[in-house]
Design a protein around this motif. Structure first.
Motif, PDB file in Angstrom:
ATOM      1  N   LEU A 193       0.835  -1.195   0.000  1.00 24.44           N
ATOM      2  CA  LEU A 193       0.000   0.000   0.000  1.00 24.44           C
ATOM      3  C   LEU A 193       0.873   1.249   0.000  1.00 24.44           C
ATOM      4  CD1 LEU A 193      -2.672   1.540   0.215  1.00 24.44           C
ATOM      5  CD2 LEU A 193      -2.629   1.115   2.690  1.00 24.44           C
ATOM      6  N   LEU A 194       1.909   1.262   0.812  1.00 24.09           N
ATOM      7  CA  LEU A 194       2.794   2.424   0.877  1.00 24.09           C
ATOM      8  C   LEU A 194       3.429   2.724  -0.480  1.00 24.09           C
ATOM      9  CD1 LEU A 194       4.590   1.925   4.321  1.00 24.09           C
ATOM     10  CD2 LEU A 194       2.654   3.422   3.798  1.00 24.09           C
ATOM     11  N   LYS A 195       3.677   1.702  -1.279  1.00 24.85           N
ATOM     12  CA  LYS A 195       4.288   1.917  -2.595  1.00 24.85           C
ATOM     13  C   LYS A 195       3.378   2.711  -3.530  1.00 24.85           C
ATOM     14  CE  LYS A 195       7.155  -2.268  -2.504  1.00 24.85           C
ATOM     15  NZ  LYS A 195       7.382  -3.617  -3.084  1.00 24.85           N
ATOM     16  N   THR A 196       2.077   2.729  -3.241  1.00 27.14           N
ATOM     17  CA  THR A 196       1.137   3.442  -4.115  1.00 27.14           C
ATOM     18  C   THR A 196       0.994   4.916  -3.734  1.00 27.14           C
ATOM     19  OG1 THR A 196      -0.843   3.006  -2.746  1.00 27.14           O
ATOM     20  CG2 THR A 196      -0.179   1.291  -4.327  1.00 27.14           C
ATOM     21  N   ILE A 197       1.657   5.342  -2.644  1.00 29.48           N
ATOM     22  CA  ILE A 197       1.511   6.705  -2.130  1.00 29.48           C
ATOM     23  C   ILE A 197       2.806   7.465  -2.387  1.00 29.48           C
ATOM     24  CG2 ILE A 197       1.019   8.103  -0.081  1.00 29.48           C
ATOM     25  CD1 ILE A 197      -0.358   5.564   1.062  1.00 29.48           C
ATOM     26  N   HIS A 198       2.690   8.677  -2.907  1.00 25.55           N
ATOM     27  CA  HIS A 198       3.870   9.420  -3.346  1.00 25.55           C
ATOM     28  C   HIS A 198       3.923  10.775  -2.644  1.00 25.55           C
ATOM     29  CE1 HIS A 198       4.609   6.372  -6.397  1.00 25.55           C
ATOM     30  NE2 HIS A 198       3.300   6.384  -6.608  1.00 25.55           N
ATOM     31  N   PRO A 199       4.635  10.825  -1.513  1.00 23.62           N
ATOM     32  CA  PRO A 199       4.740  12.093  -0.790  1.00 23.62           C
ATOM     33  C   PRO A 199       5.744  13.027  -1.468  1.00 23.62           C
ATOM     34  CG  PRO A 199       6.118  10.455   0.266  1.00 23.62           C
ATOM     35  CD  PRO A 199       5.401   9.751  -0.861  1.00 23.62           C
ATOM     36  N   ASP A 200       5.655  14.296  -1.149  1.00 21.12           N
ATOM     37  CA  ASP A 200       6.699  15.231  -1.570  1.00 21.12           C
ATOM     38  C   ASP A 200       7.978  14.894  -0.808  1.00 21.12           C
ATOM     39  OD1 ASP A 200       4.890  16.577  -3.186  1.00 21.12           O
ATOM     40  OD2 ASP A 200       4.318  17.966  -1.580  1.00 21.12           O
ATOM     41  N   LYS A 201       9.097  14.964  -1.483  1.00 23.13           N
ATOM     42  CA  LYS A 201      10.378  14.641  -0.854  1.00 23.13           C
ATOM     43  C   LYS A 201      11.506  15.323  -1.618  1.00 23.13           C
ATOM     44  CE  LYS A 201      11.701  10.480  -3.346  1.00 23.13           C
ATOM     45  NZ  LYS A 201      12.998  11.097  -3.711  1.00 23.13           N
ATOM     46  N   LEU A 202      12.700  15.277  -1.043  1.00 21.29           N
ATOM     47  CA  LEU A 202      13.868  15.850  -1.696  1.00 21.29           C
ATOM     48  C   LEU A 202      14.278  14.987  -2.890  1.00 21.29           C
ATOM     49  CD1 LEU A 202      16.028  16.843   1.409  1.00 21.29           C
ATOM     50  CD2 LEU A 202      14.328  18.207   0.178  1.00 21.29           C
ATOM     51  N   ALA A 203      14.790  15.620  -3.935  1.00 21.16           N
ATOM     52  CA  ALA A 203      15.147  14.899  -5.159  1.00 21.16           C
ATOM     53  C   ALA A 203      16.175  13.795  -4.937  1.00 21.16           C
ATOM     54  CB  ALA A 203      15.639  15.889  -6.220  1.00 21.16           C
ATOM     55  N   PRO A 204      17.257  14.031  -4.174  1.00 20.57           N
ATOM     56  CA  PRO A 204      18.248  12.960  -4.028  1.00 20.57           C
ATOM     57  C   PRO A 204      17.898  11.908  -2.983  1.00 20.57           C
ATOM     58  CG  PRO A 204      19.057  14.967  -3.001  1.00 20.57           C
ATOM     59  CD  PRO A 204      17.743  15.300  -3.623  1.00 20.57           C
ATOM     60  N   SER A 205      16.830  12.126  -2.203  1.00 22.28           N
ATOM     61  CA  SER A 205      16.489  11.143  -1.168  1.00 22.28           C
ATOM     62  C   SER A 205      15.889   9.898  -1.802  1.00 22.28           C
ATOM     63  CB  SER A 205      15.522  11.751  -0.149  1.00 22.28           C
ATOM     64  OG  SER A 205      14.271  12.016  -0.740  1.00 22.28           O
ATOM     65  N   THR A 206      16.016   8.779  -1.094  1.00 20.96           N
ATOM     66  CA  THR A 206      15.551   7.504  -1.629  1.00 20.96           C
ATOM     67  C   THR A 206      14.046   7.493  -1.862  1.00 20.96           C
ATOM     68  OG1 THR A 206      15.467   5.110  -1.235  1.00 20.96           O
ATOM     69  CG2 THR A 206      15.296   6.533   0.684  1.00 20.96           C
ATOM     70  N   ASN A 207      13.627   6.727  -2.855  1.00 20.21           N
ATOM     71  CA  ASN A 207      12.215   6.533  -3.108  1.00 20.21           C
ATOM     72  C   ASN A 207      11.736   5.180  -2.592  1.00 20.21           C
ATOM     73  OD1 ASN A 207       9.797   7.667  -4.155  1.00 20.21           O
ATOM     74  ND2 ASN A 207       9.912   6.316  -5.940  1.00 20.21           N
ATOM     75  N   GLN A 208      12.581   4.492  -1.833  1.00 17.27           N
ATOM     76  CA  GLN A 208      12.217   3.197  -1.284  1.00 17.27           C
ATOM     77  C   GLN A 208      11.198   3.356  -0.153  1.00 17.27           C
ATOM     78  OE1 GLN A 208      13.361   0.094  -2.457  1.00 17.27           O
ATOM     79  NE2 GLN A 208      14.019   1.459  -4.109  1.00 17.27           N
ATOM     80  N   VAL A 209      10.375   2.351   0.020  1.00 11.46           N
ATOM     81  CA  VAL A 209       9.420   2.271   1.130  1.00 11.46           C
ATOM     82  C   VAL A 209      10.060   1.473   2.251  1.00 11.46           C
ATOM     83  CG1 VAL A 209       7.239   1.175   1.791  1.00 11.46           C
ATOM     84  CG2 VAL A 209       7.369   2.490  -0.332  1.00 11.46           C
ATOM     85  N   PRO A 210       9.969   1.932   3.513  1.00 13.48           N
ATOM     86  CA  PRO A 210       9.211   3.085   4.000  1.00 13.48           C
ATOM     87  C   PRO A 210      10.003   4.393   4.053  1.00 13.48           C
ATOM     88  CG  PRO A 210      10.005   1.815   5.853  1.00 13.48           C
ATOM     89  CD  PRO A 210      10.460   1.081   4.616  1.00 13.48           C
ATOM     90  N   GLU A 211      11.286   4.352   3.623  1.00 15.41           N
ATOM     91  CA  GLU A 211      12.141   5.521   3.783  1.00 15.41           C
ATOM     92  C   GLU A 211      11.625   6.770   3.071  1.00 15.41           C
ATOM     93  OE1 GLU A 211      13.258   2.481   3.357  1.00 15.41           O
ATOM     94  OE2 GLU A 211      14.839   2.130   4.839  1.00 15.41           O
ATOM     95  N   ARG A 212      10.851   6.603   1.990  1.00 15.03           N
ATOM     96  CA  ARG A 212      10.407   7.785   1.237  1.00 15.03           C
ATOM     97  C   ARG A 212       9.515   8.707   2.074  1.00 15.03           C
ATOM     98  NH1 ARG A 212       5.912   5.325  -3.013  1.00 15.03           N
ATOM     99  NH2 ARG A 212       7.756   4.294  -3.851  1.00 15.03           N
ATOM    100  N   PHE A 213       8.950   8.171   3.171  1.00 18.66           N
ATOM    101  CA  PHE A 213       8.073   8.974   4.028  1.00 18.66           C
ATOM    102  C   PHE A 213       8.823   9.613   5.200  1.00 18.66           C
ATOM    103  CE2 PHE A 213       5.539   5.615   2.083  1.00 18.66           C
ATOM    104  CZ  PHE A 213       4.530   6.361   1.493  1.00 18.66           C
ATOM    105  N   GLU A 214      10.083   9.271   5.398  1.00 19.77           N
ATOM    106  CA  GLU A 214      10.855   9.744   6.552  1.00 19.77           C
ATOM    107  C   GLU A 214      11.801  10.842   6.071  1.00 19.77           C
ATOM    108  OE1 GLU A 214      10.802   5.525   9.001  1.00 19.77           O
ATOM    109  OE2 GLU A 214      12.351   5.864   7.493  1.00 19.77           O
TER     110      GLU A 214
END
Length: 398
Positions: free
Chosen positions: A234-255
């Motif tokens: 489910l988390l993979k379907t959600i796309h928060p705003d984040k910094l460009a170089p930060s990881t897009n992996q789940v769950p790290e993309r939300f931290e």
């Protein structure tokens, strides 16, 4: 397995002060093991997370241990555990990320039983997205949600249902699984505030029907932070705003930003401490189940003693916590006395039971109260402290 309260209390340095703490719903006292874990991690060696140096590995271990501990606590997968500064911050972040997909005609459902951290973020996100807000109503006579119109409120237009697993003001535990079943029938997501619930029961996120569940370790013996549990897919379907170089992996993309590794270690230590209250055999999850069973028996027995004592005060005290299924948290008002005066009077007797509405903005409006005394039990409370509380209230009421 009975809870050995005296042995448990020996782990809490703050309890040597002699204060009887009934303020657990706002944040419990902390065992020495949690403070030691924080200090041990913080004094390192410690650096940003990687796997080359010892300092990097220590940071990485703190993160992995935290995710596994809260997967065990919530009945989830480690890859679905997200750290946040607080439950409020996590809910704001996720409401905004989910709102990107909402469109006019959609509906969001919130409840009049909830702490405002699971109301206002959704109210504001709905307004900004131009979607309709609907309410699950609180019946003040029962302190329970009125679900007679559940099928109407939660319907084919519903996108998210946000509801508490236990009220931080009244202790009421609504039938979350029933609400979630209806939500899932119409394809809606269920966002559950488990902050107060997690302090008094083992969470089974799947059984609750929670697509998202948030809790706060400082409510159950840990440090100040928030945790969200969800299915990694489910988390993979959600796309928060984040910094460009930060990881897009789940769950790290939300931290967002570097994690507080020492706080993660303290939160893990809190989970381990609760598990340690059960016999040493079995998995951590199994020990958590056994420990929470013993904690619940102890706390509900003490709650019964308080309720029996309050009954003796007659109509001088109104107990608003009256749901059939509820935590050991009691919300009181007085016929002719101010709750804040009761708070101050008890504090003068080294009894901590605060007054207010505790960010439960909607339920307080429904009850029509500006403030009340909240008496919340924790595993370290004793029969002698119950006696002191009742004697203090009796003296206050004259």
């Amino acid at each position: 397995m009975p809870l050995d309260v005296n042995a448990l209390r020996a782990h809490f340095p703050s309890l040597t002060s002699g204060v009887a703490h009934f303020d657990g719903p706002g944040g419990t006292q902390t065992p020495s093991e949690v403070g030691e874990a924080i200090a041990r991690t913080l004094t390192g060696p410690l650096s940003n997370r990687e796997t080359i140096t010892e300092a990097e590995r220590n940071a990485d271990s703190a993160v992995q241990d935290f995710r596994q501990a809260f997967a065990d606590l919530t009945g989830s997968q480690p890859g679905g555990i997200v750290h946040g500064r607080s439950a409020t911050q996590l809910t704001y972040d996720f409401s905004r990320a989910l709102a990107k997909t909402w469109k006019p005609g959609d509906e969001i459902v919130v409840s009049q039983l909830d702490h405002d951290c699971n109301v206002r973020p959704w109210v504001q996100a709905a307004a900004q997205a131009g979607v309709t807000l609907r309410w699950l109503r609180l019946d003040p006579s029962t302190a329970e949600l009125d679900l007679d119109d559940l099928d109407e409120v939660v319907n084919e237009r519903t996108r998210v249902v946000a509801v508490t697993a236990a009220s931080n003001l009244l202790g009421s535990k609504p039938p979350v699984a029933r609400i979630a079943e209806r939500a899932h029938q119409v394809g809606a997501l269920v966002y559950v505030d488990g902050v107060h619930y997690a302090a008094h029961a083992t969470i089974d996120r799947t059984a609750l029907g929670a697509d998202f569940l948030v809790c706060s370790p400082y409510k159950f013996l840990g440090p100040h932070c928030g945790v969200l549990a969800a299915d990694p897919e489910l988390l993979k379907t959600i796309h928060p705003d984040k910094l460009a170089p930060s990881t897009n992996q789940v769950p790290e993309r939300f931290e967002l930003g570097t994690l507080p590794y020492e706080i993660l270690a303290g939160a893990t230590a809190a989970v381990d401490f609760i598990a340690s209250l059960a016999p040493a055999s079995g998995t951590r999850r199994e020990r958590l189940l056994a420990a929470h069973h013993a904690i619940e028996e102890h706390e509900l027995r003490l709650r019964g003693r308080i309720e029996d004592g309050l009954a003796g005060f007659g109509d001088r005290v109104t107990l608003h916590s009256r749901a059939a299924n509820r935590t050991p948290t009691l919300f009181l008002t007085f016929a002719d006395r101010d709750s804040t005066d009761a708070y101050r009077y008890l504090a003068g007797r080294d009894i901590a039971a605060p007054a207010g509405t505790f960010y439960a903005y909607e339920p307080a409006k429904v009850l029509g109260v500006e403030a009340g005394l909240r008496v919340g039990l924790a595993p370290y409370n004793t029969d002698a402290e119950i006696d002191r509380l009742l004697e203090g209230l009796d003296a206050f009421l004259g």
